[in-house]
Write an enzyme that holds these catalytic residues in place. Structure first.
Site, PDB file in Angstrom:
ATOM      1  N   CYS A  24       8.687  -1.488 -10.121  1.00 56.66           N
ATOM      2  CA  CYS A  24       7.970  -0.638  -9.166  1.00 56.66           C
ATOM      3  C   CYS A  24       7.850  -1.408  -7.851  1.00 56.66           C
ATOM      4  CB  CYS A  24       6.586  -0.346  -9.743  1.00 56.66           C
ATOM      5  SG  CYS A  24       5.476   0.491  -8.606  1.00 56.66           S
ATOM      6  N   THR A  36       6.036  -0.582  -5.229  1.00 50.11           N
ATOM      7  CA  THR A  36       4.651  -0.605  -4.741  1.00 50.11           C
ATOM      8  C   THR A  36       3.894  -1.758  -5.403  1.00 50.11           C
ATOM      9  OG1 THR A  36       4.781   1.814  -4.622  1.00 50.11           O
ATOM     10  CG2 THR A  36       2.603   0.824  -4.388  1.00 50.11           C
ATOM     11  N   TYR A  45       0.741   5.166  -7.821  1.00 49.26           N
ATOM     12  CA  TYR A  45       0.274   3.941  -7.155  1.00 49.26           C
ATOM     13  C   TYR A  45       0.377   4.062  -5.631  1.00 49.26           C
ATOM     14  CZ  TYR A  45       0.510   1.054 -11.477  1.00 49.26           C
ATOM     15  OH  TYR A  45       0.326   0.500 -12.707  1.00 49.26           O
ATOM     16  N   GLY A  46       1.391   4.820  -5.183  1.00 51.67           N
ATOM     17  CA  GLY A  46       1.765   4.775  -3.766  1.00 51.67           C
ATOM     18  C   GLY A  46       0.748   5.315  -2.792  1.00 51.67           C
ATOM     19  N   CYS A  58      11.648   2.760  -3.697  1.00 50.27           N
ATOM     20  CA  CYS A  58      10.724   3.200  -4.739  1.00 50.27           C
ATOM     21  C   CYS A  58      11.616   3.464  -5.937  1.00 50.27           C
ATOM     22  CB  CYS A  58      10.005   4.482  -4.327  1.00 50.27           C
ATOM     23  SG  CYS A  58       9.113   5.271  -5.698  1.00 50.27           S
ATOM     24  N   THR A  59      11.233   2.941  -7.105  1.00 52.95           N
ATOM     25  CA  THR A  59      12.138   3.050  -8.257  1.00 52.95           C
ATOM     26  C   THR A  59      12.302   4.490  -8.743  1.00 52.95           C
ATOM     27  OG1 THR A  59      10.280   2.451  -9.693  1.00 52.95           O
ATOM     28  CG2 THR A  59      11.795   0.691  -9.027  1.00 52.95           C
ATOM     29  N   HIS A  60      11.413   5.378  -8.333  1.00 51.62           N
ATOM     30  CA  HIS A  60      11.599   6.794  -8.668  1.00 51.62           C
ATOM     31  C   HIS A  60      12.811   7.396  -7.942  1.00 51.62           C
ATOM     32  CE1 HIS A  60       7.518   6.691 -10.344  1.00 51.62           C
ATOM     33  NE2 HIS A  60       7.731   7.888 -10.835  1.00 51.62           N
TER      34      HIS A  60
HETATM   35  N1  DGL Z   1       7.865   3.829  -8.761  1.00 47.83           N
HETATM   36  C1  DGL Z   1       6.933   3.289  -7.863  1.00 47.83           C
HETATM   37  C2  DGL Z   1       7.585   2.435  -6.790  1.00 47.83           C
HETATM   38  O1  DGL Z   1       8.640   1.911  -6.992  1.00 47.83           O
HETATM   39  C3  DGL Z   1       5.752   4.029  -7.349  1.00 47.83           C
HETATM   40  C4  DGL Z   1       5.495   5.453  -7.509  1.00 47.83           C
HETATM   41  C5  DGL Z   1       4.020   5.773  -7.350  1.00 47.83           C
HETATM   42  O2  DGL Z   1       3.303   5.578  -8.333  1.00 47.83           O
HETATM   43  O3  DGL Z   1       3.603   6.162  -6.258  1.00 47.83           O
HETATM   44  O4  DGL Z   1       7.042   2.251  -5.728  1.00 47.83           O
END
Ligand code: DGL
Length: 279
Positions: free
Chosen positions: A83, A85, A51-52, A197-199
Site C-alpha cells: 500500500c 499510503t 486509508y487514503g 496506489c496499489t489499487h
Molecule cells: N491501496 C492503497 C494505496 O496503495 C490505499 C487505498 C486506500 O485505502 O485509500 O495507497
C-alpha cells in the site's frame, strides 16, 4: 536472535502482505509470479478502509498496531506493506521496531522519470499519498529534470474495489481521474502515469481505455517482487504450491462478493482478524 533461529523462522514463515483492501493483490500477483511456492498471508485492513482519506497519525497508528499483532501471531519471514499510503506514511516508524524485514511500496517516480520522453510525469495516488514529503523527496532525487504533476483520487480506489466485487463502475470515473492530471498546467505534455496506489493497477485497462490519447502506466509491483526474491533467497519453500490465506479486519459479510477474485489470486482460505486478536 541466533543465526540458527533466524534461518528457521525464514524457512517456516509466510510472506505477509498488508493493504487497506484489495489493492495489494496487484503486488501479490507480482510476488507469486516470482515466488510461486512461497506461503502467503494477505491482510486487508477492511475495518480501516480507506486509508487514503485519513490523517497521517491515524494511518501510522493503525498500520503499526496491526502489523505488530499480525507479526506476533504469524511469524512471517517477510512483511510487505502493499500500500503506497501506508508505506509513504508509516514505513519509517514500522521498519525499526517490527523485528522482521519490511518491504514497502513507494511511487515508481524513478523509472517514470527515466522513461518519459516529454519530461512530464503524473503521480496518481490517494489524497494522502500525493501530499507526502516522501513524494517530494522522490521527485527531487529522481525526477529533478521533470515536471511532476500529482492527483489524488479516492473514487478510483472505490472503483477497483467495486470491480473485484463484480459491481458495475461508471466509466466516466476513469476519465475523471486522468483529467485530474491532464487538466493541470503542463498536463497536455504528460506521457507517463505513475500508479501510486496499489489499487490502480487493478483498473489499468480501464484507465488506458478512458485515456484521451495513449499514455504509459507504471507501478512498483515488479520491483517489490524482485526485492522479496532477493531477501528470501535462502528460504526453503514447500514443494507443492501452498493455499494462500486472506485475513480481513472488517465485517465478513462484506468479503463474500470478493471470494472469487481472492481465489483468482490464490487466496483460498479467508478468515477474520479482530481488534482484540493477537493482543
Ligand atoms: N491501496 C492503497 C494505496 O496503495 C490505499 C487505498 C486506500 O485505502 O485509500 O495507497
Amino acid at each position: 536472535m541466533s543465526a540458527r533461529r533466524s534461518s528457521e523462522v525464514g524457512r517456516a514463515g509466510p510472506i505477509l502482505l498488508l493493504d487497506s483492501g484489495v489493492g495489494g493483490l496487484s503486488v501479490l500477483r507480482a510476488i507469486t509470479g516470482l515466488l510461486p511456492h512461497a506461503p502467503i498471508v494477505y491482510c486487508a485492513d477492511s475495518a480501516g478502509f480507506p486509508y487514503g482519506v485519513k490523517q497521517e497519525a491515524e494511518v501510522s497508528a493503525r498500520v503499526a498496531g496491526l502489523l505488530g499483532r499480525l507479526t506476533e501471531r504469524l511469524r512471517p519471514s517477510l512483511v510487505v506493506i502493499a500500500c503506497n499510503t501506508a508505506s509513504t506514511i508509516a514505513l519509517q516508524y514500522v521498519r525499526p521496531v517490527l523485528g522482521v524485514a519490511v518491504v514497502g511500496t513507494v511511487p515508481a517516480i524513478k523509472p517514470a522519470a527515466l522513461g518519459t520522453k516529454t519530461g512530464v510525469i503524473g503521480v496518481l495516488g490517494t489524497e494522502a499519498t500525493v501530499r507526502q514529503p516522501y513524494v517530494d523527496e522522490l521527485s527531487r532525487r529522481f525526477a529533478g529534470d521533470c515536471m511532476v504533476l500529482r492527483h489524488g483520487s479516492a473514487a478510483l480506489v472505490r472503483a477497483a474495489e467495486a470491480k473485484l466485487r463484480g459491481e458495475a463502475v461508471d466509466a466516466g470515473l476513469y476519465r475523471a481521474a486522468l483529467d485530474g492530471l491532464l487538466s493541470q498546467p503542463g498536463g497536455e505534455r504528460l506521457d507517463m502515469v505513475v500508479l501510486a496506489c496499489t489499487h490502480f493497477p487493478l483498473v489499468q485497462d480501464e484507465l488506458a481505455a478512458a485515456a484521451p490519447r495513449p499514455l504509459s502506466f507504471i507501478d512498483g509491483a515488479d520491483g517489490i517482487a524482485r526485492r522479496c526474491r532477493q531477501l528470501l533467497q535462502d528460504a526453503r519453500w514447500p514443494a507443492a504450491r501452498p493455499r494462500g490465506r486472506a485475513i480481513f479486519t472488517g465485517e465478513m459479510e462484506e468479503v463474500a462478493p470478493l471470494r472469487r477474485a481472492l481465489q483468482d489470486f490464490g487466496l483460498m482460505d479467508v478468515e477474520h482478524f479482530g481488534q482484540e486478536e493477537g493482543r
